[in-house]
Design an enzyme around this catalytic site. Structure first.
Site, short mmCIF file in Angstrom:
data_model
loop_
_atom_site.label_atom_id
_atom_site.label_comp_id
_atom_site.label_asym_id
_atom_site.label_seq_id
_atom_site.Cartn_x
_atom_site.Cartn_y
_atom_site.Cartn_z
N ASP A 16 0.73 -1.69 -0.29
CA ASP A 16 -0.27 -0.22 -0.05
C ASP A 16 0.59 1.00 -0.37
O ASP A 16 0.63 2.23 -0.83
CB ASP A 16 -0.65 0.14 1.49
CG ASP A 16 -1.66 -1.39 1.20
OD1 ASP A 16 -1.90 -2.27 0.38
OD2 ASP A 16 -2.31 -1.10 1.96
N ARG A 96 -0.75 3.45 16.37
CA ARG A 96 -0.65 4.67 15.70
C ARG A 96 -0.56 6.16 16.31
O ARG A 96 0.00 6.37 15.40
CB ARG A 96 -1.92 4.45 15.46
CG ARG A 96 -1.91 3.41 14.33
CD ARG A 96 -1.71 2.93 13.67
NE ARG A 96 -1.71 1.80 12.22
CZ ARG A 96 -1.44 1.37 12.27
NH1 ARG A 96 0.77 1.17 12.16
NH2 ARG A 96 -1.47 -0.18 10.62
N ASP A 125 -7.82 3.02 10.72
CA ASP A 125 -6.52 3.97 11.22
C ASP A 125 -6.79 4.93 10.42
O ASP A 125 -6.14 5.69 10.78
CB ASP A 125 -5.73 3.04 10.39
CG ASP A 125 -5.01 1.66 11.42
OD1 ASP A 125 -4.70 1.24 12.36
OD2 ASP A 125 -4.16 0.84 11.03
N SER A 179 -3.37 -9.04 4.54
CA SER A 179 -2.95 -6.64 4.79
C SER A 179 -2.88 -7.35 5.96
O SER A 179 -2.84 -7.82 7.56
CB SER A 179 -4.22 -6.29 5.03
OG SER A 179 -3.82 -5.20 5.75
#
Length: 404
Positions: A16, A96, A125, A179
């Site tokens: 990605d 994050r 996210d 993923s």
């Protein structure tokens, strides 16, 4: 779009963000600064540097944040015993806010006027990153490619990567890769076969843990020492926070501990199926609750349990930098001042069993009172009668009313 001069991209080096890097250069015609946080993903780091160079990036930030990650994010979260929806140990969620924090700092250092991430328009996210960005720098410009481009599937991403000569690891003949997200607390898997919640994950998917069926045939005992709610030593060896989690991951993985197959409720509104490996965190949680069981006052422990789901949801939904999370953290950290001592666990075939715990300084467990033998007057059994009658009063009144 042309107003953006420089953007800091959270760059993992995976499919990605590799595509996003090239896309930003093409669409926004701006300079891209890449930031890769080493929070325990290991072998992914240097390939990220090589990819960034190959795609013409001049400013590449690759930083070892493992100690900060565990010390300032993972450990505070585990002081709260945080679990989302009864099972998930928040491995992706807790990474994050650290990445967002450092991204904003790099934007200031390099004079960038924008930040970008690789989170999809369907996922949590995007919320976590962007709430962090805005909390730390309210006027920052955010570029979220998944909400702008037409590369709406893994196959389209792979085609774009092939067209622009972007190397992609883990490409499989049967389709796009899982993923995945990895850090020192966990590794997660989504996509492919996992999109059908009725299908069992492939054994070959798991990377950190041996299957419980093939795990070691002998149990292993481990002593964990706590100070103020944090693990500071394993088997009498003092270790840093990142060293603690690294070692627990290895030991837990060898014993098949920490696998999870979960359908969770995302903040954006949909249900999602993911698989997780959190061997070290699974051990940490069990041991932390054990040391709290003898060092926390009953009502303090119960209040923490009442608040935990709210605290866990704040982290899951991206509110680490919010005033309410900080307020709860102050309360939680205050409760941990007396959480000192050691816990012994037994690791065996996918299980973590607490087999001992003690605190020389802060234990509230008094064997002279808890004993089934003669307590020498420490507890007067007669007192229990009045205690029970008083607590039964409201139910007795209700029962008499119903009888009338």
């Amino acid at each position: 779009m042309n107003k953006i001069k420089k953007v800091v991209l959270a760059f993992s080096g995976g499919l990605d963000t590799s595509v996003i890097l090239k896309w930003l250069q093409e669409v926004y015609q701006c300079e891209v600064v890449t930031f890769t946080a080493d929070i325990g993903q290991g072998e992914e780091i240097e390939p990220a540097r090589a990819k960034a160079k190959r795609l013409g990036v001049n400013e590449i930030f690759i930083e070892d944040l493992r100690e900060e990650f565990v010390r300032d994010f993972v450990f505070p979260m585990f002081r709260a015993n945080a679990i989302y929806e009864g099972e998930y140990l928040l491995g992706t969620s807790i990474a994050r806010p650290l990445i967002a924090k450092r991204q904003i700092e790099i934007a200031r250092e390099t004079g960038a006027d924008a930040v970008s991430h690789g989170a999809t328009g369907k996922g949590n996210d995007q919320v976590r990153f962007e709430l962090g960005y805005y909390a730390l720098q309210p006027d920052i410009h955010v570029i979220a490619p998944w909400r702008e481009w037409d590369l709406t599937s893994r196959e389209k991403l792979l085609q774009y990567a092939e067209k622009h000569d972007i190397p992609v690891e883990m490409k499989q003949q049967s389709g796009s890769p899982y993923s995945m997200d990895a850090n020192l607390l966990h590794i997660s898997y989504e996509g492919r076969l996992l999109e059908d919640p009725a299908v069992e994950p492939e054994e070959s998917m798991w990377r950190w843990t041996t299957s419980p069926e093939k795990a070691l045939d002998e149990p292993e005992y481990l002593d964990l020492e706590f100070e103020h709610g944090d693990i500071v030593a394993l088997n009498q060896e003092r270790l840093s926070p990142a060293e603690v989690l690294t070692k627990l991951n290895r030991l837990g993985g060898e014993h098949g501990i920490g696998r999870l197959d979960l359908v969770e409720n995302r903040y954006v509104g949909m249900k999602s199926r993911g698989c997780y490996e959190t061997p070290g965190g699974t051990i940490m949680l069990r041991a932390h609750r054990a040391i709290e069981s003898i060092t926390l006052d009953r009502e303090v422990a119960h209040l923490k349990d009442d608040l935990m789901p709210r605290y866990a949801a704040l982290i899951y939904n991206g509110y680490w930098w919010s005033p309410e999370r900080k307020m709860l953290q102050t309360l939680i950290d205050e409760s941990q001042l007396s959480v000192n001592g050691w816990v012994r666990v037994k690791l065996y075939k996918g299980h973590v069993m607490v087999v001992g715990r003690d605190s020389k300084t802060d234990s509230l467990f008094d064997p002279n009172i808890a004993t089934f033998e003669d307590d020498r007057g420490a507890y007067d059994h007669v007192d229990a009668a009045g205690f029970i009658r008083l607590n039964a009063l409201r139910m007795r009144i209700a029962a008499k009313t119903r009888k009338r």
